[in-house]
Design an enzyme around this catalytic site. Structure first.
Site, PDB file in Angstrom:
ATOM      1  N   ASP A  13      46.523 -35.611  41.109  1.00 22.00           N
ATOM      2  CA  ASP A  13      46.430 -34.560  42.131  1.00 22.00           C
ATOM      3  C   ASP A  13      45.282 -34.797  43.106  1.00 22.00           C
ATOM      4  O   ASP A  13      44.731 -33.855  43.668  1.00 22.00           O
ATOM      5  CB  ASP A  13      46.281 -33.160  41.493  1.00 22.00           C
ATOM      6  N   GLU A  14      44.935 -36.055  43.319  1.00 17.92           N
ATOM      7  CA  GLU A  14      43.825 -36.357  44.226  1.00 17.92           C
ATOM      8  C   GLU A  14      44.254 -36.256  45.694  1.00 17.92           C
ATOM      9  O   GLU A  14      43.405 -36.172  46.581  1.00 17.92           O
ATOM     10  CB  GLU A  14      43.273 -37.775  43.978  1.00 17.92           C
ATOM     11  N   LYS A  16      47.129 -38.367  46.821  1.00 16.05           N
ATOM     12  CA  LYS A  16      47.628 -39.725  47.132  1.00 16.05           C
ATOM     13  C   LYS A  16      48.756 -39.694  48.160  1.00 16.05           C
ATOM     14  O   LYS A  16      48.815 -40.534  49.052  1.00 16.05           O
ATOM     15  CB  LYS A  16      48.127 -40.404  45.842  1.00 16.05           C
ATOM     16  N   GLY A  40      53.703 -35.205  41.628  1.00 11.53           N
ATOM     17  CA  GLY A  40      54.087 -34.345  42.746  1.00 11.53           C
ATOM     18  C   GLY A  40      53.219 -34.715  43.925  1.00 11.53           C
ATOM     19  O   GLY A  40      52.073 -34.304  43.995  1.00 11.53           O
ATOM     20  N   HIS A  41      53.746 -35.554  44.804  1.00 15.71           N
ATOM     21  CA  HIS A  41      52.951 -36.028  45.935  1.00 15.71           C
ATOM     22  C   HIS A  41      53.269 -35.186  47.170  1.00 15.71           C
ATOM     23  O   HIS A  41      54.394 -35.183  47.649  1.00 15.71           O
ATOM     24  CB  HIS A  41      53.214 -37.519  46.174  1.00 15.71           C
ATOM     25  N   GLN A 230      49.782 -40.005  39.045  1.00 12.49           N
ATOM     26  CA  GLN A 230      48.763 -39.476  38.127  1.00 12.49           C
ATOM     27  C   GLN A 230      47.397 -40.065  38.505  1.00 12.49           C
ATOM     28  O   GLN A 230      47.166 -40.295  39.673  1.00 12.49           O
ATOM     29  CB  GLN A 230      49.104 -39.752  36.650  1.00 12.49           C
ATOM     30  N   THR A 245      48.908 -39.447  30.120  1.00 11.33           N
ATOM     31  CA  THR A 245      50.339 -39.645  30.320  1.00 11.33           C
ATOM     32  C   THR A 245      50.721 -40.930  29.581  1.00 11.33           C
ATOM     33  O   THR A 245      49.878 -41.545  28.919  1.00 11.33           O
ATOM     34  CB  THR A 245      50.708 -39.642  31.818  1.00 11.33           C
TER      35      THR A 245
HETATM   36  P1  IMP Z   1      53.210 -35.887  31.016  1.00  8.00           P
HETATM   37  O1  IMP Z   1      52.958 -37.157  31.716  1.00  8.00           O
HETATM   38  O2  IMP Z   1      54.116 -34.950  31.768  1.00  8.00           O
HETATM   39  O3  IMP Z   1      53.646 -36.060  29.595  1.00  8.00           O
HETATM   40  O4  IMP Z   1      51.808 -35.089  30.896  1.00  8.00           O
HETATM   41  C1  IMP Z   1      50.696 -35.626  30.209  1.00  8.00           C
HETATM   42  C2  IMP Z   1      49.399 -35.101  30.824  1.00  8.00           C
HETATM   43  O5  IMP Z   1      49.242 -35.663  32.124  1.00  8.00           O
HETATM   44  C3  IMP Z   1      49.351 -33.588  31.014  1.00  8.00           C
HETATM   45  O6  IMP Z   1      48.013 -33.164  30.868  1.00  8.00           O
HETATM   46  C4  IMP Z   1      49.798 -33.399  32.451  1.00  8.00           C
HETATM   47  O7  IMP Z   1      49.325 -32.200  33.019  1.00  8.00           O
HETATM   48  C5  IMP Z   1      49.168 -34.620  33.095  1.00  8.00           C
HETATM   49  N1  IMP Z   1      49.898 -35.087  34.263  1.00  8.00           N
HETATM   50  C6  IMP Z   1      51.063 -35.759  34.285  1.00  8.00           C
HETATM   51  N2  IMP Z   1      51.431 -36.055  35.541  1.00  8.00           N
HETATM   52  C7  IMP Z   1      50.475 -35.565  36.326  1.00  8.00           C
HETATM   53  C8  IMP Z   1      50.268 -35.581  37.746  1.00  8.00           C
HETATM   54  O8  IMP Z   1      51.037 -36.148  38.521  1.00  8.00           O
HETATM   55  N3  IMP Z   1      49.149 -34.959  38.190  1.00  8.00           N
HETATM   56  C9  IMP Z   1      48.243 -34.390  37.336  1.00  8.00           C
HETATM   57  N4  IMP Z   1      48.384 -34.367  36.024  1.00  8.00           N
HETATM   58  C10 IMP Z   1      49.493 -34.941  35.514  1.00  8.00           C
END
Ligand code: IMP
Length: 431
Positions: A13-14, A16, A40-41, A230, A245
């Site tokens: 969520d920087e 990108k 989510g970009h 991420q 992740t």
């Molecule tokens: P998963 O990748 O959905 O299994 O989530 C694993 C961890 O990574 C959780 O803490 C999510 O909130 C975090 N996470 C996954 N994708 C993103 C992203 O695009 N932005 C921020 N956090 C993420």
């Protein structure tokens, strides 16, 4: 030609998406190399806002080809809904979107397994986005996965049914009643039907052997940007495991996620926010639980673009930033959301941690909120709106001091400062 890389240095969520969109006119190809619809970009321009989950953020630049690489995992239904939204805004991706045949599919039952496993973890849950990311990458590594290219083969239905059955057994062994569970607002049967319809649509797009595609583009002298998803601190190897992740979010992931040699990597742009946020569980040393954290959340609109969850907020963590710079070989920094700090009279940054009675500047193996305490340095805030500033010479002195402090600590220049969500809200620095 080399592949430049743009990736997040914190917990995702920087911002990108905005920067890829801004840089994409300089590139012929933008390629995603890992992650899936957990990303989510967000891109904003001309008063419009788009959120991309699977499609590379170069899609708004008509001259740019966009590749979803083999390291990415795809939910056809989510991808189709992204494509439909773009179509409604007059953006046709049929000619400039390419999808790796080797990209793995997120099956409807992966979504159930994700939900069942998270529920089974109880208070220890990861805080997953529940998009099926962990189970899909698990199946890929365990050699049970199904790739998008496999969906064009004769035995696809058989393979699908085998995995479906296996997943449903796993779900029921965890005591999870999926008949009660809604996947993106639909019951399982409805989701599965729509998933298959969407898959048929996706199969009509340009599926490619992406490792050849990208290397041919390189040989042809095309300029390529690899877009990370991420952030570094969510990397499955180097992040705050197990609260991570399931992919390599670091620059190393570019080689395996696209099929390019290490020597092909060029510049590495590292994106970070002027403060820190995190969604989901896991250690966050500089987290704020007070009004200042609340102010960051409000000013920065810190709510997940994929899940809508409020993000945890805190001060910038410099030892963690330097760790991310080291892991990725960052050559240029881009600081996002500086405007969120506009109203702060003073700004803190962590420069070290107190750990087991010692002061340290590295992230220890067993880092946790309980055993790491931040050591803060306090700087003066600029306390004025910077949203309209476009030129380096108009930057307030306190903002310049803040940036210099970061540069001195991590030893990499900050080239761009973002001062708002719109693509034009940027200050390019000549450092
Ligand atoms: P998963 O990748 O959905 O299994 O989530 C694993 C961890 O990574 C959780 O803490 C999510 O909130 C975090 N996470 C996954 N994708 C993103 C992203 O695009 N932005 C921020 N956090 C993420």
């Amino acid at each position: 030609m080399k592949i430049d890389v743009l990736l997040g240095l914190q917990w995702g969520d920087e911002g990108k998406g905005k920067i890829v969109d801004v840089l994409s006119p300089k590139y012929d190809v933008v390629a995603r190399f890992q992650g899936g619809p957990n990303a989510g970009h967000t891109i904003e321009f001309d008063g419009k806002k788009f959120v991309l989950h699977t499609i590379p953020s170069g899609v708004f630049n008509p001259g740019c080809l966009n590749l979803i690489g083999n390291g990415v995992i795809i939910d056809p239904l989510i991808l189709q809904s992204e494509i439909k939204k773009l179509n409604h805004s007059g953006i046709d991706i049929t000619k400039n979107l390419f999808i790796s045949r080797k990209a793995h599919l997120i099956l409807p039952t992966h979504r159930l397994v994700d939900a069942a496993q998270e529920a089974a973890k109880g208070a220890e849950k990861i805080g997953s986005t529940l998009k099926g990311i962990g189970p899909t990458y698990t199946d890929k590594s365990a050699r049970n996965g199904i790739r998008i290219g496999d969906s064009c083969l004769d035995d696809f239905q058989k393979r699908y049914q085998t995995q479906r059955e296996r997943h449903l057994k796993l779900v029921s062994s965890l005591g999870f009643d999926y008949t009660d569970y809604a996947i993106d607002g639909r019951d399982f049967a409805a989701y599965e039907t729509e998933w298959f319809e969407a898959l048929e649509g996706i199969k009509k797009l340009q599926l490619v052997d992406s490792e050849y595609f990208i290397n041919e583009q390189l040989v042809a002298g095309k300029r390529i940007l690899a877009e990370g998803a991420q952030g570094t601190l969510l990397d499955v190897d180097f992040g705050s495991y197990p609260f991570v992740t399931s992919s390599n979010t670091t620059a190393a992931g570019v080689c395996s996620g696209l099929g390019v040699a290490p020597g092909a990597i060029g510049k590495v742009y590292g994106i970070f926010k002027a403060y820190c946020t995190r969604v989901g569980s896991g250690p966050f040393t500089t987290e704020l639980f007070d009004q200042e954290g609340e102010l960051m959340r409000k000013q920065g609109n810190e709510f997940g673009s994929t899940t809508g969850r409020p993000r945890r907020c805190g001060w910038l963590d410099l030892p963690a930033l330097r760790y991310a710079v080291m892991l990725n070989g960052v050559s240029e920094l881009i600081m996002m959301k500086a405007d969120v700090m506009d109203t702060f009279k003073t700004i803190k940054v962590a420069t070290a941690y107190r750990y087991k009675g010692e002061e340290i500047t590295h992230l220890p193996f067993d880092a946790s909120t309980q055993n790491l305490e931040p050591v803060f340095h306090e700087l003066k805030g600029w306390n004025t709106s910077i949203e309209q500033i476009r030129a380096e010479e108009d930057m307030p002195a306190a903002l310049i001091d803040y940036i210099s402090f970061i540069e001195d600590y991590v030893q990499v220049p900050v080239r761009i400062v973002s001062t708002g969500p719109d693509r034009i809200q940027l200050i390019n620095r000549s450092v």
